[in-house]
Structures are given as C-alpha cells and as structure tokens.
Write a protein that holds these residues in place. Structure first.
Motif, PDB file in Angstrom:
ATOM      1  N   ASP A  56       0.848  -1.189   0.000  1.00  0.00           N
ATOM      2  CA  ASP A  56       0.000   0.000   0.000  1.00  0.00           C
ATOM      3  C   ASP A  56       0.881   1.236   0.000  1.00  0.00           C
ATOM      4  OD1 ASP A  56      -2.482  -1.378   0.053  1.00  0.00           O
ATOM      5  OD2 ASP A  56      -2.218  -1.724   2.205  1.00  0.00           O
ATOM      6  N   VAL A  57       0.758   2.028  -1.042  1.00  0.00           N
ATOM      7  CA  VAL A  57       1.589   3.211  -1.254  1.00  0.00           C
ATOM      8  C   VAL A  57       0.759   4.451  -0.930  1.00  0.00           C
ATOM      9  CG1 VAL A  57       2.893   4.529  -2.978  1.00  0.00           C
ATOM     10  CG2 VAL A  57       2.838   2.009  -3.092  1.00  0.00           C
ATOM     11  N   VAL A  58       1.315   5.335  -0.117  1.00  0.00           N
ATOM     12  CA  VAL A  58       0.666   6.606   0.209  1.00  0.00           C
ATOM     13  C   VAL A  58       1.673   7.719  -0.059  1.00  0.00           C
ATOM     14  CG1 VAL A  58      -0.421   8.011   2.001  1.00  0.00           C
ATOM     15  CG2 VAL A  58      -0.769   5.521   1.997  1.00  0.00           C
ATOM     16  N   VAL A  59       1.274   8.651  -0.925  1.00  0.00           N
ATOM     17  CA  VAL A  59       2.127   9.796  -1.243  1.00  0.00           C
ATOM     18  C   VAL A  59       1.340  11.061  -0.928  1.00  0.00           C
ATOM     19  CG1 VAL A  59       3.539  10.952  -2.988  1.00  0.00           C
ATOM     20  CG2 VAL A  59       3.178   8.471  -3.123  1.00  0.00           C
ATOM     21  N   ARG A  60       1.947  11.928  -0.134  1.00  0.00           N
ATOM     22  CA  ARG A  60       1.322  13.203   0.240  1.00  0.00           C
ATOM     23  C   ARG A  60       2.074  14.323  -0.474  1.00  0.00           C
ATOM     24  NH1 ARG A  60      -1.894  12.223   4.589  1.00  0.00           N
ATOM     25  NH2 ARG A  60      -1.571  10.216   5.607  1.00  0.00           N
ATOM     26  N   PRO A 103      -6.464   3.707  -7.834  1.00  0.00           N
ATOM     27  CA  PRO A 103      -5.923   4.752  -6.975  1.00  0.00           C
ATOM     28  C   PRO A 103      -7.021   5.662  -6.440  1.00  0.00           C
ATOM     29  CG  PRO A 103      -5.414   5.198  -9.275  1.00  0.00           C
ATOM     30  CD  PRO A 103      -6.121   3.885  -9.231  1.00  0.00           C
ATOM     31  N   THR A 104      -6.744   6.251  -5.288  1.00  0.00           N
ATOM     32  CA  THR A 104      -7.631   7.286  -4.743  1.00  0.00           C
ATOM     33  C   THR A 104      -6.816   8.550  -4.540  1.00  0.00           C
ATOM     34  OG1 THR A 104      -7.249   6.694  -2.422  1.00  0.00           O
ATOM     35  CG2 THR A 104      -9.088   5.602  -3.545  1.00  0.00           C
ATOM     36  N   VAL A 105      -7.477   9.681  -4.723  1.00  0.00           N
ATOM     37  CA  VAL A 105      -6.855  10.983  -4.542  1.00  0.00           C
ATOM     38  C   VAL A 105      -7.798  11.801  -3.677  1.00  0.00           C
ATOM     39  CG1 VAL A 105      -5.952  13.046  -5.684  1.00  0.00           C
ATOM     40  CG2 VAL A 105      -5.787  10.814  -6.825  1.00  0.00           C
ATOM     41  N   LEU A 116      -2.283   4.179  -3.612  1.00  0.00           N
ATOM     42  CA  LEU A 116      -2.263   3.138  -4.635  1.00  0.00           C
ATOM     43  C   LEU A 116      -1.820   1.845  -3.980  1.00  0.00           C
ATOM     44  CD1 LEU A 116      -0.239   5.700  -6.130  1.00  0.00           C
ATOM     45  CD2 LEU A 116      -1.517   4.594  -7.919  1.00  0.00           C
ATOM     46  N   SER A 117      -2.199   0.741  -4.559  1.00  0.00           N
ATOM     47  CA  SER A 117      -1.755  -0.557  -4.042  1.00  0.00           C
ATOM     48  C   SER A 117      -1.325  -1.443  -5.186  1.00  0.00           C
ATOM     49  CB  SER A 117      -2.890  -1.244  -3.274  1.00  0.00           C
ATOM     50  OG  SER A 117      -3.223  -0.510  -2.130  1.00  0.00           O
ATOM     51  N   VAL A 118      -0.377  -2.294  -4.877  1.00  0.00           N
ATOM     52  CA  VAL A 118       0.094  -3.297  -5.831  1.00  0.00           C
ATOM     53  C   VAL A 118       0.274  -4.597  -5.058  1.00  0.00           C
ATOM     54  CG1 VAL A 118       2.510  -2.639  -5.544  1.00  0.00           C
ATOM     55  CG2 VAL A 118       1.808  -3.781  -7.626  1.00  0.00           C
ATOM     56  N   ALA A 130       6.338  -0.600  -6.100  1.00  0.00           N
ATOM     57  CA  ALA A 130       5.879   0.386  -5.117  1.00  0.00           C
ATOM     58  C   ALA A 130       6.701   1.672  -5.255  1.00  0.00           C
ATOM     59  CB  ALA A 130       5.990  -0.180  -3.700  1.00  0.00           C
ATOM     60  N   GLY A 131       8.007   1.536  -5.418  1.00  0.00           N
ATOM     61  CA  GLY A 131       8.858   2.704  -5.638  1.00  0.00           C
ATOM     62  C   GLY A 131       8.531   3.414  -6.945  1.00  0.00           C
ATOM     63  N   ALA A 132       8.225   2.648  -7.989  1.00  0.00           N
ATOM     64  CA  ALA A 132       7.859   3.242  -9.277  1.00  0.00           C
ATOM     65  C   ALA A 132       6.567   4.044  -9.161  1.00  0.00           C
ATOM     66  CB  ALA A 132       7.713   2.151 -10.338  1.00  0.00           C
TER      67      ALA A 132
END
Length: 171
Positions: A56-60, A103-105, A116-118, A130-132
């Motif tokens: 689970d990727v979270v970017v702020r 994805p959710t924004v 986003l999740s992978v 996940a890094g990409a």
C-alpha cells in the motif's frame, strides 16, 4: 503477539533493505527517501493461502497554493487539482508487474493524498513497483507545475533539478 498467518515474510524485509530508496518506518512500513514528498509503503500478506504481498503506497503532495510565494486564485487551484487527479490515476504501464490499479486521490486543506496498491508474489518486483508508483506521483506533480509562479520548497528544488536534467531550458 502478531498473528503468524499475517506475519510479513523475511524475504519482503530483505527486498526493502536491498532497495536504495527505502528506510524502515515501522514493523511493516517503509519511507521512500528519494522523493521530495512524504511517501510510505506498507506491506502485508494477502489473506488465506495466497502467497502474494500487498504493498500500500501513500504519497502526500502539497496543493499548488501551498508551494507558491504568491496567492493562487481558487479557480486555478481547483483546476490544477482536478488535472493532477486525472493524470495521477492514469498509472498504467509504470510498473514491471502486470497490475490493475484503483488509486484514490483526496484533497485536505493544503495537501493531496494519493493512495495506490500493488500485489505481487515476487517481493523484489513488488518493492520496485511500489517505488515506481511513488516516482510516478512525483513526476506527475512536477509535470503539472504551472509556469509563472514563484515556488517554495520542495517544488523549487524539483524544478531546479528538472531544469538541470533537461538541459536548463526556460521555465
């Protein structure tokens, strides 16, 4: 005591340690250190007998008005945010694995949170993907920066870096 069925396999921890961009931030959470934004990845086993791992990727990222020295009109801010959201959800093709994304924004005050999740069986590919995803969010953000504003941190350094990598063209 953790549930043995949901314990993160050591192979996943090793994959995160082997990746230059991640540092541990908890039992199953890592911080992505090579972005100007706050980005974390949490890994967890999928339920039942599925050997895959979910990342689970979270970017702020800051809103446009949060990183400009001058006022940004509401209509510009809203249009910029809508455009960023449309671009960032079009994530297909940036990962090594064959994934479907949902994805959710979310916008909250002066911050936009992208989730986003992978899910992948191969831990190294999962960590790389996940890094990409984090890199994709950052790149999408930088692509959407509007010329003509005076930007503050961290966007000013992102623009400078992009300018140097792109041959120093005008912005």
């Amino acid at each position: 005591m953790s549930d043995p069925e949901h314990t993160l396999p050591d192979r996943v921890r090793r994959a995160f340690r082997a990746h230059d961009s991640f540092t541990p931030a908890g039992e199953a959470t890592w911080t992505f250190e090579t972005t100007a934004f706050d980005a974390t990845v949490t890994a967890e086993p999928t339920p039942e007998d599925d050997p895959r791992i979910r990342y689970d990727v979270v970017v702020r990222v800051p809103t446009l008005s949060a990183v400009t020295a001058e006022h940004v009109a509401d209509v510009v801010e809203d249009g910029w945010t809508e455009t960023f959201e449309r671009r960032v959800v079009d994530v297909g093709g940036v990962t090594r694995g064959d994934h479907t994304f949902d994805p959710t924004v979310e916008r909250a005050d002066e911050e936009i949170v992208v989730r986003l999740s992978v899910t992948d069986l191969n831990e190294r590919r999962g960590v790389d993907d996940a890094g990409a995803l984090v890199d994709f969010v950052e790149g999408t953000y930088v692509q959407g920066v509007i010329p003509g504003y005076e930007y503050t941190a961290p966007v000013d350094s992102l623009i400078s870096s992009a300018r140097q990598q792109g041959g120093g063209g005008p912005f």
